[in-house]
Design a protein around this motif. Sequence first.
Motif, PDB file in Angstrom:
ATOM      1  N   ARG A  67       0.800  -1.220   0.000  1.00  0.00           N
ATOM      2  CA  ARG A  67       0.000   0.000   0.000  1.00  0.00           C
ATOM      3  C   ARG A  67       0.842   1.283   0.000  1.00  0.00           C
ATOM      4  N   THR A  68       1.766   1.360   0.945  1.00  0.00           N
ATOM      5  CA  THR A  68       2.507   2.607   1.108  1.00  0.00           C
ATOM      6  C   THR A  68       3.359   2.890  -0.128  1.00  0.00           C
ATOM      7  N   ARG A  69       4.067   1.863  -0.616  1.00  0.00           N
ATOM      8  CA  ARG A  69       4.943   2.109  -1.765  1.00  0.00           C
ATOM      9  C   ARG A  69       4.128   2.472  -3.007  1.00  0.00           C
ATOM     10  N   THR A  70       3.045   1.718  -3.250  1.00  0.00           N
ATOM     11  CA  THR A  70       2.280   2.002  -4.468  1.00  0.00           C
ATOM     12  C   THR A  70       1.561   3.354  -4.384  1.00  0.00           C
ATOM     13  N   THR A  71       1.090   3.712  -3.210  1.00  0.00           N
ATOM     14  CA  THR A  71       0.403   5.014  -3.137  1.00  0.00           C
ATOM     15  C   THR A  71       1.401   6.175  -3.217  1.00  0.00           C
ATOM     16  N   LEU A  74       2.031   6.316  -6.994  1.00  0.00           N
ATOM     17  CA  LEU A  74       0.912   6.944  -7.704  1.00  0.00           C
ATOM     18  C   LEU A  74       0.850   8.440  -7.418  1.00  0.00           C
ATOM     19  N   ALA A  75       1.083   8.804  -6.172  1.00  0.00           N
ATOM     20  CA  ALA A  75       1.049  10.225  -5.804  1.00  0.00           C
ATOM     21  C   ALA A  75       2.088  10.999  -6.615  1.00  0.00           C
ATOM     22  N   ALA A  76       3.296  10.455  -6.702  1.00  0.00           N
ATOM     23  CA  ALA A  76       4.363  11.137  -7.451  1.00  0.00           C
ATOM     24  C   ALA A  76       3.985  11.237  -8.926  1.00  0.00           C
ATOM     25  N   LYS A  77       3.415  10.179  -9.465  1.00  0.00           N
ATOM     26  CA  LYS A  77       3.036  10.194 -10.883  1.00  0.00           C
ATOM     27  C   LYS A  77       1.898  11.178 -11.138  1.00  0.00           C
ATOM     28  N   ARG A  78       0.980  11.279 -10.201  1.00  0.00           N
ATOM     29  CA  ARG A  78      -0.138  12.227 -10.377  1.00  0.00           C
ATOM     30  C   ARG A  78       0.329  13.677 -10.256  1.00  0.00           C
ATOM     31  N   LEU A  79       1.503  13.863  -9.670  1.00  0.00           N
ATOM     32  CA  LEU A  79       2.099  15.212  -9.633  1.00  0.00           C
ATOM     33  C   LEU A  79       3.052  15.411 -10.824  1.00  0.00           C
ATOM     34  N   SER A  80       3.098  14.426 -11.730  1.00  0.00           N
ATOM     35  CA  SER A  80       3.915  14.474 -12.963  1.00  0.00           C
ATOM     36  C   SER A  80       5.421  14.353 -12.718  1.00  0.00           C
ATOM     37  N   ALA A  81       5.813  13.836 -11.545  1.00  0.00           N
ATOM     38  CA  ALA A  81       7.248  13.617 -11.299  1.00  0.00           C
ATOM     39  C   ALA A  81       7.687  12.321 -11.985  1.00  0.00           C
ATOM     40  N   PRO A 133      21.297  20.233   0.199  1.00  0.00           N
ATOM     41  CA  PRO A 133      20.263  21.218   0.570  1.00  0.00           C
ATOM     42  C   PRO A 133      19.009  21.174  -0.321  1.00  0.00           C
ATOM     43  N   HIS A 134      19.169  20.752  -1.585  1.00  0.00           N
ATOM     44  CA  HIS A 134      17.991  20.786  -2.463  1.00  0.00           C
ATOM     45  C   HIS A 134      17.127  19.526  -2.338  1.00  0.00           C
ATOM     46  N   VAL A 135      17.572  18.541  -1.544  1.00  0.00           N
ATOM     47  CA  VAL A 135      16.871  17.249  -1.486  1.00  0.00           C
ATOM     48  C   VAL A 135      15.911  17.203  -0.292  1.00  0.00           C
ATOM     49  N   SER A 136      14.710  16.651  -0.525  1.00  0.00           N
ATOM     50  CA  SER A 136      13.751  16.435   0.568  1.00  0.00           C
ATOM     51  C   SER A 136      13.651  14.949   0.874  1.00  0.00           C
ATOM     52  N   VAL A 137      13.440  14.648   2.152  1.00  0.00           N
ATOM     53  CA  VAL A 137      13.304  13.251   2.564  1.00  0.00           C
ATOM     54  C   VAL A 137      11.935  13.069   3.230  1.00  0.00           C
ATOM     55  N   ILE A 138      11.232  12.045   2.805  1.00  0.00           N
ATOM     56  CA  ILE A 138       9.931  11.725   3.405  1.00  0.00           C
ATOM     57  C   ILE A 138      10.053  10.352   4.065  1.00  0.00           C
ATOM     58  N   ASN A 139       9.631  10.285   5.304  1.00  0.00           N
ATOM     59  CA  ASN A 139       9.680   9.017   6.035  1.00  0.00           C
ATOM     60  C   ASN A 139       8.443   8.189   5.702  1.00  0.00           C
ATOM     61  N   ALA A 140       8.668   6.997   5.133  1.00  0.00           N
ATOM     62  CA  ALA A 140       7.544   6.096   4.814  1.00  0.00           C
ATOM     63  C   ALA A 140       7.474   4.965   5.838  1.00  0.00           C
ATOM     64  N   GLY A 141       8.037   5.202   7.033  1.00  0.00           N
ATOM     65  CA  GLY A 141       8.015   4.204   8.093  1.00  0.00           C
ATOM     66  C   GLY A 141       9.419   3.823   8.503  1.00  0.00           C
ATOM     67  N   HIS A 301      -7.449   5.311  -0.354  1.00  0.00           N
ATOM     68  CA  HIS A 301      -7.741   6.369  -1.329  1.00  0.00           C
ATOM     69  C   HIS A 301      -7.180   7.716  -0.862  1.00  0.00           C
ATOM     70  N   TYR A 302      -7.434   8.051   0.402  1.00  0.00           N
ATOM     71  CA  TYR A 302      -6.943   9.336   0.924  1.00  0.00           C
ATOM     72  C   TYR A 302      -5.421   9.351   1.031  1.00  0.00           C
ATOM     73  N   GLY A 303      -4.835   8.175   1.123  1.00  0.00           N
ATOM     74  CA  GLY A 303      -3.378   8.083   1.212  1.00  0.00           C
ATOM     75  C   GLY A 303      -2.697   8.716   0.008  1.00  0.00           C
ATOM     76  N   ILE A 304      -3.286   8.565  -1.148  1.00  0.00           N
ATOM     77  CA  ILE A 304      -2.665   9.148  -2.353  1.00  0.00           C
ATOM     78  C   ILE A 304      -2.691  10.675  -2.255  1.00  0.00           C
TER      79      ILE A 304
END
Length: 330
Positions: A67-71, A74-81, A133-141, A301-304
């Motif tokens: 779930r976490t990886r696929t969402t 998908l989130a990144a793809k929906r933002l066109s990254a 400095p230009h890189v962001s990190v998001i914790n997925a667990g 659904h809200y996860g995305i």
Amino acid sequence: MNRADLQVDGDGRLRHFLTVEGLHRDLLVEILDTAESFLGVVEQSVKKVPLLRGKTIVNLFFEASTRTRTTFELAAKRLSADVLNIHVDASATIKGETLLDTLRNLEAMHCDMFVVRHADSGTAHFFAQHAAPHVSVINAGDGRHAHPTQALLDMLTIRRHKGDFGRLRVVIVGDILHSRVARSQIHALNILGAGEVRVVAPRTLLPVQAHTLGVHVFHDLEAGIRDADVIIMLRLQRERMRGALLPSAHEYFRLYGLTAQRLGLAHPDAIVMHPGPINRGVEMDSQVADGAHSVILEQVHYGIAVRMAVMSLAMRRRLPGAEVREQEAG
Ligand code: NCD
């Protein structure tokens, strides 16, 4: 520097997203509001917005996830990254490369954001401390420590069903001891001003200092879920258990499993949540998991939308002109 400082810039804007702990209420609300604005994107025939066009996001998962990886993907793809998924088995860390080497190599490929999941607590924080400095990190667990995007997608689910947090009695049931989700949810609920947060668990599945987390502790499920507005069930995290903390799954279900009959003790409009994956017949029976009170698939659904919100807010400071402003701010 504490984790909250590392996460936000001088203006209080998101830079990394590592933990909910210590964040300002306004920032959490901003993430939830931004996520709401993305909910419509999936209903469009072209399910994309160009916000992160030209950015490269790496999903760096050292631990299993569906779930976490696929969402996140998908989130990144929906933002066109552009998205790169790096699988644990194929990664060089098993060949002895250190985490820092992995980071430096990916930075050399001009990646802009890392979404990191790891079995060790603190890994995402380590990446954030050492990232360019230009890189962001998001914790997925990370280990038992934190799962901040899960907590916020849960907050969005609750807010959409129940509105104001101030009146709510939220009950978290199960393996609190090993759950990074529970820890992040408790912080989020307290920051957002939930009326009452309860945890229900056997003594062996509770942290020793559970009461210091800002929750009311129950060991009896029926007492704990009485008049609840929101019931969050957690998976037994067997992969993190050392030694026999439970008699058996059957016994656990007998004492802590959510059944339709027990659900009757909660508020008539109560919602039932679970971060997934569910063990049917262990945490809850199928009648509840698939029943009218369950919002488990809505959480997915809200996860995305929440992950789109976090990614776009963390990248916002990289829009043209933002770096100059950052330098000026010192
Ligand atoms: C959670 C996790 O990995 O911490 N799951 C998830 O992200 N959907 C909870 C769990 O594994 O039980």
